[in-house]
Design a protein around this motif. Sequence first.
Motif, PDB file in Angstrom:
ATOM      1  N   GLU A 160      34.603  36.790  31.098  1.00  0.00           N
ATOM      2  CA  GLU A 160      33.854  35.534  31.258  1.00  0.00           C
ATOM      3  C   GLU A 160      34.584  34.580  32.195  1.00  0.00           C
ATOM      4  O   GLU A 160      33.970  33.931  33.044  1.00  0.00           O
ATOM      5  N   TYR A 161      35.895  34.488  32.049  1.00  0.00           N
ATOM      6  CA  TYR A 161      36.658  33.638  32.960  1.00  0.00           C
ATOM      7  C   TYR A 161      36.596  34.168  34.393  1.00  0.00           C
ATOM      8  O   TYR A 161      36.481  33.396  35.347  1.00  0.00           O
ATOM      9  N   LYS A 171      33.547  33.239  36.155  1.00  0.00           N
ATOM     10  CA  LYS A 171      33.533  31.830  36.551  1.00  0.00           C
ATOM     11  C   LYS A 171      34.426  31.576  37.765  1.00  0.00           C
ATOM     12  O   LYS A 171      34.577  30.440  38.200  1.00  0.00           O
ATOM     13  N   GLY A 172      35.041  32.636  38.287  1.00  0.00           N
ATOM     14  CA  GLY A 172      35.901  32.500  39.458  1.00  0.00           C
ATOM     15  C   GLY A 172      37.301  32.032  39.146  1.00  0.00           C
ATOM     16  O   GLY A 172      38.026  31.587  40.046  1.00  0.00           O
ATOM     17  N   GLN A 173      37.710  32.137  37.875  1.00  0.00           N
ATOM     18  CA  GLN A 173      39.018  31.652  37.477  1.00  0.00           C
ATOM     19  C   GLN A 173      40.053  32.769  37.447  1.00  0.00           C
ATOM     20  O   GLN A 173      39.718  33.964  37.415  1.00  0.00           O
ATOM     21  N   VAL A 174      41.336  32.371  37.450  1.00  0.00           N
ATOM     22  CA  VAL A 174      42.443  33.334  37.477  1.00  0.00           C
ATOM     23  C   VAL A 174      42.728  33.837  36.068  1.00  0.00           C
ATOM     24  O   VAL A 174      42.838  33.051  35.119  1.00  0.00           O
ATOM     25  N   VAL A 218      47.007  29.873  34.452  1.00  0.00           N
ATOM     26  CA  VAL A 218      46.077  30.983  34.295  1.00  0.00           C
ATOM     27  C   VAL A 218      45.059  30.639  33.215  1.00  0.00           C
ATOM     28  O   VAL A 218      45.424  30.152  32.145  1.00  0.00           O
ATOM     29  N   ALA A 219      43.779  30.875  33.500  1.00  0.00           N
ATOM     30  CA  ALA A 219      42.737  30.530  32.530  1.00  0.00           C
ATOM     31  C   ALA A 219      42.866  31.350  31.254  1.00  0.00           C
ATOM     32  O   ALA A 219      42.633  30.846  30.153  1.00  0.00           O
TER      33      ALA A 219
END
Length: 212
Positions: free
Chosen positions: A15-16, A19-22, A160-161
Amino acid sequence: MENQANARFLEEAVEYLRKGQVVGVPTDTVYGLAIAPLAAGTPDALYAVKERDRGKPIAWLVGAVSDLGRFGQNAPRYVDALAEAFWPGSLTLVVEASPRVPRPFQSAAGTIGLRMPDHPVALDVLQRLGQPIAATSANRSGAPAADVLAALDPAIREQVAFALPDDSDADAPSGTASTVVDCTGPAPRILREGGTSEADIRAVVRAFARPI
Protein backbone atom coordinates in the motif's frame (compact mmCIF):
# COMPACT_ATOMS: atom_id res chain seq x y z
CA MET A 1 5.07 -15.94 4.11
CA GLU A 2 1.87 -17.83 4.88
CA ASN A 3 0.93 -16.63 8.36
CA GLN A 4 -1.49 -13.75 8.82
CA ALA A 5 1.04 -11.40 10.44
CA ASN A 6 3.44 -11.68 7.51
CA ALA A 7 0.60 -11.26 5.01
CA ARG A 8 -0.50 -8.11 6.83
CA PHE A 9 3.05 -6.71 6.73
CA LEU A 10 3.27 -7.42 3.00
CA GLU A 11 -0.04 -5.75 2.22
CA GLU A 12 0.94 -2.70 4.28
CA ALA A 13 4.25 -2.43 2.42
CA VAL A 14 2.50 -2.73 -0.94
CA GLU A 15 0.00 0.00 0.00
CA TYR A 16 2.83 2.40 0.79
CA LEU A 17 4.55 1.50 -2.47
CA ARG A 18 1.33 2.18 -4.39
CA LYS A 19 1.34 5.66 -2.83
CA GLY A 20 4.84 6.29 -4.20
CA GLN A 21 6.50 6.12 -0.80
CA VAL A 22 9.82 4.55 0.22
CA VAL A 23 9.66 1.09 1.79
CA GLY A 24 12.40 -1.09 3.28
CA VAL A 25 12.56 -4.53 1.65
CA PRO A 26 14.82 -7.51 2.46
CA THR A 27 16.55 -9.12 -0.52
CA ASP A 28 18.99 -11.93 -1.20
CA THR A 29 21.95 -9.51 -1.33
CA VAL A 30 21.46 -6.63 1.15
CA TYR A 31 18.51 -4.92 2.79
CA GLY A 32 17.02 -2.46 0.31
CA LEU A 33 15.12 0.79 -0.01
CA ALA A 34 12.43 0.67 -2.68
CA ILE A 35 9.75 2.66 -4.45
CA ALA A 36 7.25 1.69 -7.15
CA PRO A 37 8.42 3.60 -10.26
CA LEU A 38 5.03 3.72 -11.94
CA ALA A 39 3.47 5.18 -8.78
CA ALA A 40 6.28 7.53 -7.72
CA GLY A 41 7.05 8.87 -11.19
CA THR A 42 10.63 9.76 -10.25
CA PRO A 43 13.38 8.24 -8.08
CA ASP A 44 13.84 11.52 -6.17
CA ALA A 45 12.66 10.07 -2.84
CA LEU A 46 15.31 7.35 -2.94
CA TYR A 47 18.04 9.83 -3.84
CA ALA A 48 16.99 12.04 -0.94
CA VAL A 49 17.08 9.24 1.64
CA LYS A 50 20.45 7.94 0.44
CA GLU A 51 21.92 11.40 -0.22
CA ARG A 52 23.04 9.93 -3.51
CA ASP A 53 24.31 11.61 -6.67
CA ARG A 54 21.35 11.82 -9.03
CA GLY A 55 23.66 10.94 -11.90
CA LYS A 56 23.82 7.34 -10.62
CA PRO A 57 20.78 5.40 -11.90
CA ILE A 58 18.83 3.07 -9.60
CA ALA A 59 18.21 -0.48 -10.77
CA TRP A 60 14.81 -2.18 -10.82
CA LEU A 61 13.89 -5.48 -9.21
CA VAL A 62 11.54 -7.53 -11.39
CA GLY A 63 9.42 -10.58 -10.67
CA ALA A 64 10.04 -12.74 -13.75
CA VAL A 65 12.63 -13.44 -16.44
CA SER A 66 10.06 -12.31 -19.01
CA ASP A 67 10.24 -8.78 -17.54
CA LEU A 68 13.60 -8.44 -19.27
CA GLY A 69 11.73 -8.14 -22.57
CA ARG A 70 9.06 -5.82 -21.12
CA PHE A 71 11.36 -3.20 -19.64
CA GLY A 72 14.41 -3.71 -21.85
CA GLN A 73 14.71 -3.66 -25.63
CA ASN A 74 17.20 -4.29 -28.44
CA ALA A 75 19.30 -6.45 -26.11
CA PRO A 76 21.95 -8.80 -27.52
CA ARG A 77 20.84 -12.42 -27.55
CA TYR A 78 23.33 -13.43 -24.85
CA VAL A 79 21.29 -11.38 -22.34
CA ASP A 80 18.53 -13.98 -22.35
CA ALA A 81 21.10 -16.69 -21.63
CA LEU A 82 22.43 -14.73 -18.64
CA ALA A 83 18.95 -14.16 -17.24
CA GLU A 84 18.02 -17.82 -17.65
CA ALA A 85 21.27 -18.89 -15.94
CA PHE A 86 21.40 -16.44 -13.03
CA TRP A 87 17.87 -15.20 -12.33
CA PRO A 88 16.62 -15.19 -9.70
CA GLY A 89 19.98 -14.21 -8.24
CA SER A 90 22.65 -11.59 -7.71
CA LEU A 91 23.12 -10.38 -11.29
CA THR A 92 21.94 -6.97 -12.54
CA LEU A 93 21.70 -6.68 -16.32
CA VAL A 94 21.99 -3.19 -17.80
CA VAL A 95 20.08 -2.97 -21.07
CA GLU A 96 18.48 -0.34 -23.29
CA ALA A 97 15.28 0.80 -21.56
CA SER A 98 11.98 0.18 -23.26
CA PRO A 99 9.28 2.89 -23.46
CA ARG A 100 7.68 1.28 -20.39
CA VAL A 101 10.49 2.72 -18.24
CA PRO A 102 9.75 6.34 -17.24
CA ARG A 103 12.53 8.65 -18.41
CA PRO A 104 13.51 9.76 -14.85
CA PHE A 105 14.47 6.15 -14.10
CA GLN A 106 16.64 5.75 -17.19
CA SER A 107 20.33 6.58 -17.26
CA ALA A 108 21.59 9.45 -19.40
CA ALA A 109 22.32 6.83 -22.05
CA GLY A 110 18.74 5.52 -21.94
CA THR A 111 19.53 2.29 -20.09
CA ILE A 112 18.02 0.51 -17.10
CA GLY A 113 19.48 -2.09 -14.73
CA LEU A 114 17.19 -5.08 -14.12
CA ARG A 115 17.48 -7.91 -11.59
CA MET A 116 15.22 -10.68 -10.35
CA PRO A 117 15.94 -11.22 -6.63
CA ASP A 118 16.22 -14.65 -5.07
CA HIS A 119 14.31 -13.86 -1.89
CA PRO A 120 10.72 -14.90 -1.05
CA VAL A 121 9.77 -11.59 0.60
CA ALA A 122 11.00 -9.43 -2.27
CA LEU A 123 9.34 -11.72 -4.82
CA ASP A 124 6.08 -11.70 -2.86
CA VAL A 125 6.11 -7.89 -2.81
CA LEU A 126 6.65 -7.82 -6.58
CA GLN A 127 3.82 -10.29 -7.17
CA ARG A 128 1.35 -8.41 -4.95
CA LEU A 129 2.35 -5.02 -6.36
CA GLY A 130 2.11 -6.16 -9.98
CA GLN A 131 5.00 -3.98 -11.14
CA PRO A 132 8.78 -3.68 -10.63
CA ILE A 133 10.33 -1.77 -7.77
CA ALA A 134 13.29 0.58 -8.03
CA ALA A 135 15.61 -0.58 -5.27
CA THR A 136 18.95 0.41 -3.81
CA SER A 137 20.94 -0.60 -0.74
CA ALA A 138 19.64 0.80 2.55
CA ASN A 139 22.52 3.08 3.52
CA ARG A 140 23.80 6.60 3.06
CA SER A 141 25.82 6.87 -0.12
CA GLY A 142 29.35 5.70 0.66
CA ALA A 143 28.42 4.07 3.98
CA PRO A 144 28.39 0.29 4.54
CA ALA A 145 25.24 -1.45 3.33
CA ALA A 146 22.89 -3.05 5.87
CA ASP A 147 22.38 -6.74 5.20
CA VAL A 148 19.36 -7.05 7.53
CA LEU A 149 16.74 -4.71 8.99
CA ALA A 150 18.39 -4.74 12.42
CA ALA A 151 21.52 -3.20 10.89
CA LEU A 152 19.62 -0.32 9.28
CA ASP A 153 20.79 3.17 10.27
CA PRO A 154 18.06 4.60 12.58
CA ALA A 155 18.29 7.93 10.73
CA ILE A 156 17.38 6.18 7.49
CA ARG A 157 14.61 4.15 9.08
CA GLU A 158 12.96 7.39 10.23
CA GLN A 159 12.66 8.46 6.58
CA VAL A 160 11.10 5.20 5.40
CA ALA A 161 7.31 4.89 5.31
CA PHE A 162 7.43 1.21 6.26
CA ALA A 163 10.20 -1.37 6.79
CA LEU A 164 9.38 -5.00 6.09
CA PRO A 165 10.79 -7.38 8.71
CA ASP A 166 13.20 -10.06 7.60
CA ASP A 167 11.66 -13.46 6.98
CA SER A 168 13.21 -15.85 9.47
CA ASP A 169 12.37 -18.77 7.18
CA ALA A 170 14.28 -17.31 4.24
CA ASP A 171 17.93 -17.92 3.49
CA ALA A 172 20.17 -15.29 5.07
CA PRO A 173 21.13 -12.45 2.74
CA SER A 174 24.63 -12.69 1.31
CA GLY A 175 25.62 -9.19 2.43
CA THR A 176 27.23 -8.78 -0.99
CA ALA A 177 25.74 -6.51 -3.64
CA SER A 178 24.84 -7.90 -7.04
CA THR A 179 27.24 -8.01 -9.96
CA VAL A 180 26.32 -5.32 -12.49
CA VAL A 181 26.90 -6.07 -16.18
CA ASP A 182 26.59 -3.67 -19.11
CA CYS A 183 24.77 -5.67 -21.78
CA THR A 184 24.41 -2.93 -24.39
CA GLY A 185 27.36 -4.09 -26.52
CA PRO A 186 28.33 -7.25 -28.42
CA ALA A 187 29.95 -8.69 -25.25
CA PRO A 188 29.08 -8.18 -21.57
CA ARG A 189 31.15 -5.67 -19.60
CA ILE A 190 31.44 -5.91 -15.82
CA LEU A 191 30.62 -2.58 -14.16
CA ARG A 192 30.69 -3.85 -10.57
CA GLU A 193 31.79 -7.17 -9.20
CA GLY A 194 29.46 -8.75 -6.69
CA GLY A 195 27.67 -11.98 -5.91
CA THR A 196 27.95 -13.52 -9.39
CA SER A 197 31.50 -14.15 -10.57
CA GLU A 198 32.88 -12.81 -13.83
CA ALA A 199 34.15 -16.32 -14.63
CA ASP A 200 30.63 -17.76 -14.39
CA ILE A 201 29.25 -14.97 -16.57
CA ARG A 202 31.92 -15.51 -19.22
CA ALA A 203 31.28 -19.26 -19.17
CA VAL A 204 27.57 -18.78 -19.92
CA VAL A 205 28.28 -16.35 -22.74
CA ARG A 206 30.91 -18.68 -24.26
CA ALA A 207 28.52 -21.63 -24.10
CA PHE A 208 25.76 -19.55 -25.69
CA ALA A 209 28.02 -18.44 -28.53
CA ARG A 210 29.52 -21.89 -29.18
CA PRO A 211 28.30 -23.44 -32.48
CA ILE A 212 26.20 -26.59 -32.07
